[in-house]
Design a protein around this motif. Sequence first.
Motif, PDB file in Angstrom:
ATOM      1  N   MET A  94       0.852  -1.198   0.000  1.00  0.00           N
ATOM      2  CA  MET A  94       0.000   0.000   0.000  1.00  0.00           C
ATOM      3  C   MET A  94       0.889   1.250   0.000  1.00  0.00           C
ATOM      4  O   MET A  94       1.856   1.325   0.753  1.00  0.00           O
ATOM      5  CB  MET A  94      -0.887  -0.038   1.256  1.00  0.00           C
ATOM      6  N   ASP A  95       0.551   2.193  -0.840  1.00  0.00           N
ATOM      7  CA  ASP A  95       1.338   3.418  -0.917  1.00  0.00           C
ATOM      8  C   ASP A  95       1.113   4.274   0.323  1.00  0.00           C
ATOM      9  O   ASP A  95       0.019   4.285   0.884  1.00  0.00           O
ATOM     10  CB  ASP A  95       0.928   4.214  -2.160  1.00  0.00           C
ATOM     11  N   PRO A  96       2.146   5.031   0.741  1.00  0.00           N
ATOM     12  CA  PRO A  96       2.002   5.867   1.935  1.00  0.00           C
ATOM     13  C   PRO A  96       1.064   7.044   1.663  1.00  0.00           C
ATOM     14  O   PRO A  96       0.895   7.442   0.503  1.00  0.00           O
ATOM     15  CB  PRO A  96       3.433   6.363   2.193  1.00  0.00           C
ATOM     16  N   PRO A  97       0.494   7.608   2.725  1.00  0.00           N
ATOM     17  CA  PRO A  97      -0.395   8.760   2.528  1.00  0.00           C
ATOM     18  C   PRO A  97       0.366   9.969   1.979  1.00  0.00           C
ATOM     19  O   PRO A  97       1.571  10.089   2.178  1.00  0.00           O
ATOM     20  CB  PRO A  97      -0.914   9.071   3.935  1.00  0.00           C
ATOM     21  N   ILE A  98      -0.361  10.845   1.290  1.00  0.00           N
ATOM     22  CA  ILE A  98       0.176  12.126   0.842  1.00  0.00           C
ATOM     23  C   ILE A  98      -0.465  13.140   1.783  1.00  0.00           C
ATOM     24  O   ILE A  98      -1.683  13.350   1.730  1.00  0.00           O
ATOM     25  CB  ILE A  98      -0.229  12.419  -0.617  1.00  0.00           C
ATOM     26  N   THR A 144      -6.579   7.225  -9.773  1.00  0.00           N
ATOM     27  CA  THR A 144      -7.185   8.458  -9.249  1.00  0.00           C
ATOM     28  C   THR A 144      -7.861   8.194  -7.902  1.00  0.00           C
ATOM     29  O   THR A 144      -7.767   9.011  -6.993  1.00  0.00           O
ATOM     30  CB  THR A 144      -8.191   9.099 -10.238  1.00  0.00           C
ATOM     31  N   LYS A 145      -8.527   7.055  -7.754  1.00  0.00           N
ATOM     32  CA  LYS A 145      -9.175   6.729  -6.473  1.00  0.00           C
ATOM     33  C   LYS A 145      -8.130   6.527  -5.376  1.00  0.00           C
ATOM     34  O   LYS A 145      -8.309   6.980  -4.247  1.00  0.00           O
ATOM     35  CB  LYS A 145     -10.055   5.485  -6.605  1.00  0.00           C
ATOM     36  N   THR A 146      -7.033   5.828  -5.703  1.00  0.00           N
ATOM     37  CA  THR A 146      -5.962   5.605  -4.731  1.00  0.00           C
ATOM     38  C   THR A 146      -5.352   6.926  -4.303  1.00  0.00           C
ATOM     39  O   THR A 146      -5.127   7.167  -3.119  1.00  0.00           O
ATOM     40  CB  THR A 146      -4.870   4.681  -5.329  1.00  0.00           C
ATOM     41  N   TYR A 147      -5.099   7.804  -5.267  1.00  0.00           N
ATOM     42  CA  TYR A 147      -4.513   9.109  -4.947  1.00  0.00           C
ATOM     43  C   TYR A 147      -5.443   9.869  -4.005  1.00  0.00           C
ATOM     44  O   TYR A 147      -5.004  10.427  -2.999  1.00  0.00           O
ATOM     45  CB  TYR A 147      -4.264   9.927  -6.213  1.00  0.00           C
ATOM     46  N   PHE A 188      -4.618  11.053  -0.103  1.00  0.00           N
ATOM     47  CA  PHE A 188      -4.524  12.488   0.138  1.00  0.00           C
ATOM     48  C   PHE A 188      -5.199  12.795   1.479  1.00  0.00           C
ATOM     49  O   PHE A 188      -6.413  12.958   1.547  1.00  0.00           O
ATOM     50  CB  PHE A 188      -5.199  13.235  -1.026  1.00  0.00           C
ATOM     51  N   GLN A 189      -4.405  12.825   2.544  1.00  0.00           N
ATOM     52  CA  GLN A 189      -4.939  12.901   3.914  1.00  0.00           C
ATOM     53  C   GLN A 189      -4.505  14.189   4.625  1.00  0.00           C
ATOM     54  O   GLN A 189      -3.371  14.622   4.450  1.00  0.00           O
ATOM     55  CB  GLN A 189      -4.409  11.707   4.735  1.00  0.00           C
TER      56      GLN A 189
END
Length: 188
Positions: free
Chosen positions: A1-5, A176-179, A183-184
């Motif tokens: 899982m990619d880390p939060p932005i 786009t949904k993952t991004y 995006f937190q």
Amino acid sequence: MDPPIFYSKAEFIETDTGNKVSRRATIAGPQNIILGGKTIISSGAIIRGDLRRTGPGHAVVISLGRYCLVGEGCVMRPPYKTYRGNFNYYPMKIGDHVHIGANSVVEAATIGNHVEIGKNCVIGKFTIIKDCAKIADNTIVPPNTVIPALALFSGSPGRFTQDLPESTQEMVEAATKTYYTRFQPLDR
């Protein structure tokens, strides 16, 4: 899982429909701009909804679908032309799951669904980009170009480079949904 932005909550305005708009973005004529929901407008982006057709009350609408990502420093303005001596702006319609990279300038008439536009691109006036197309970084698309579905365009001037796989729609939608999910707010 990619880390939060992470982003600063103070810098973004979140709407009821989940749009996140940077306070450092310039939204001119917000009453003429429609955001479909879960759209992110980054810092430094400029969206010109204040440009009018000739005559009062003829505002030009810019509409963005759901899960659109407008990168930092992007400029979006409706296409215009002079017809019989009158200078007119025309509406700009952008579909769902569209990612526009940083510092790109967009004057398209229509951008379909599941479209990726790279960084530092110029999308000329009245360009039509069909569904699931991709514009590579640093591409300059001349005015009135029609970019077919599932096509990759690159270069200056932008030209067809290759066909994209049938899975492009699912890949772009997932991206786009993952991004958006990543995006937190930093300060909850």
